[in-house]
Design an enzyme around this catalytic site. Structure first.
Site, PDB file in Angstrom:
ATOM      1  N   CYS A  88       0.831  -1.187   0.045  1.00 59.86           N
ATOM      2  CA  CYS A  88       0.007  -0.036   0.070  1.00 59.86           C
ATOM      3  C   CYS A  88       0.836   1.289   0.206  1.00 59.86           C
ATOM      4  CB  CYS A  88      -1.013  -0.098   1.272  1.00 59.86           C
ATOM      5  SG  CYS A  88      -2.073   1.614   1.339  1.00 59.86           S
ATOM      6  N   ASP A 232     -10.145   5.428  -3.289  1.00 63.06           N
ATOM      7  CA  ASP A 232      -9.239   5.753  -2.683  1.00 63.06           C
ATOM      8  C   ASP A 232      -9.179   7.379  -2.734  1.00 63.06           C
ATOM      9  OD1 ASP A 232      -6.550   6.528  -1.891  1.00 63.06           O
ATOM     10  OD2 ASP A 232      -5.848   4.649  -2.778  1.00 63.06           O
ATOM     11  N   CYS A 236      -3.236   6.910  -4.900  1.00 61.39           N
ATOM     12  CA  CYS A 236      -2.985   5.677  -4.795  1.00 61.39           C
ATOM     13  C   CYS A 236      -1.605   5.222  -5.354  1.00 61.39           C
ATOM     14  CB  CYS A 236      -3.910   4.851  -5.621  1.00 61.39           C
ATOM     15  SG  CYS A 236      -4.027   3.025  -5.483  1.00 61.39           S
ATOM     16  N   THR A 238       0.179   2.398  -5.204  1.00 60.61           N
ATOM     17  CA  THR A 238       0.233   1.258  -6.041  1.00 60.61           C
ATOM     18  C   THR A 238      -0.400   1.424  -7.511  1.00 60.61           C
ATOM     19  OG1 THR A 238      -1.430   0.254  -5.191  1.00 60.61           O
ATOM     20  CG2 THR A 238       0.595  -0.335  -4.332  1.00 60.61           C
TER      21      THR A 238
END
Length: 310
Positions: A88, A232, A236, A238
């Site tokens: 994460c 999100d 984000c 990732t």
């Protein structure tokens, strides 16, 4: 009665709950092995921290662990309302900021062990954090799925620490006041991928959907649907890593060039990558802010002490 010590932060609006103590011992294995023990034997602790009445769908948990290697600053296991995350980005930024708050680290470069490999995090003097992520790569290009009510949708499948389906041509307005429609659309796309049998490498489920749009100030604006039904608030980490892998594969972004990714609510990550065999190694930079330090209490007679299943 159980007590769980937590420190909360948010990274670009996306919350991270670092669990400092109170979880059962998971052994001395790798973070992947400890994740397996947590999921198999003690999953109710995840539920107690993340689900209502103490948490919410948007919250990401980060269990602080002693690292395997003496050279690492910490180990971490990430989880949310739907289960567990390999990595994460926003959570790592929040974790590093929390470690600084705890007096565990100062500015500099720190290695963090995760279930999908080690990441390198730099705490800068202004307390922003750069995360050098695991290898990111595009698994499949121009995958077409039929989405009821929307027709054929084309996107790329990419890995950035989690599996993503990235869509640029979607006809949706990527804006904060439109998140309900965006979430419904992204959920329909994810369901269509599952029906069609579209997966990541080795049959891994694609649990993140990322929609991109042009932005007048930044390189792109995105909406990311996370596992479950939450979106999100941050750009984000990732997901931005997966985006860099696709841009690099298409020859649209050179190594070392900064890409500024805005989220659906307007928070921003700066990102770049280094070329690597089989993909790219992304670096994501953002800031986290502390929001709470508390002890969660689970009373023995509380019927919802271990969370309300959704």
């Amino acid at each position: 009665m159980k007590h769980i010590h937590i420190i909360d932060s948010h990274t670009g609006g996306e919350p991270t709950r670092v669990v400092v103590s109170g979880f059962p011992a998971l052994g001395g294995g790798t973070m992947a092995e400890r994740l397996a023990v947590l999921a198999r034997e003690h999953d109710r602790y995840r539920a107690a921290c993340i689900l209502e009445p103490r948490g919410s769908d948007v919250l990401v948990g980060a269990l602080l662990c002693e690292p395997v290697s003496a050279g690492a600053a910490a180990g971490v296991i990430f989880f949310n309302n739907a289960g567990y995350l390999g990595m994460c980005g926003h959570g790592t930024i929040g974790l590093v900021r929390t470690l600084h708050h705890m007096g565990r680290i100062g500015p500099g470069v720190h290695r963090i062990e995760t279930p999908v490999g080690d990441v390198e995090a730099t705490l800068h003097d202004d307390l922003s954090v750069s995360v050098r992520n695991v290898l990111a790569y595009r698994h499949a290009k121009d995958v077409v799925v039929d989405v009821p009510g929307h027709g054929a949708v084309t996107g790329d499948v990419a890995w950035g620490g989690n599996w993503f389906f990235l869509v640029s041509d979607h006809g949706q307005r990527v804006a904060g006041e439109n998140v309900a429609a965006l979430a419904a659309y992204a959920s329909a796309v994810r369901a269509a991928l599952e029906r069609a049998g579209v997966t990541g490498r080795d049959g891994a489920p694609i649990d993140h959907i990322e929609l991109f749009a042009d932005d007048p100030e930044y390189d792109s604006r995105s909406f990311v649907l996370c596992p479950g039904h939450a979106y999100d608030r941050s750009p984000c980490g990732t997901g931005t890593s997966a985006k860099l892998a696709c841009l690099a594969a298409d020859g649209k972004l050179a190594a070392g060039v900064t890409w500024r990714q805005a989220s659906v609510i307007g928070s921003v990550f700066s990102a770049s990558y280094a070329a690597a065999e089989g993909g790219v190694v992304p670096t994501i930079r953002g800031s986290a802010h502390l929001s709470a330090e508390a002890t969660l209490v689970i009373e023995d007679d509380d019927p919802f002490g271990w969370g309300i299943a959704s």
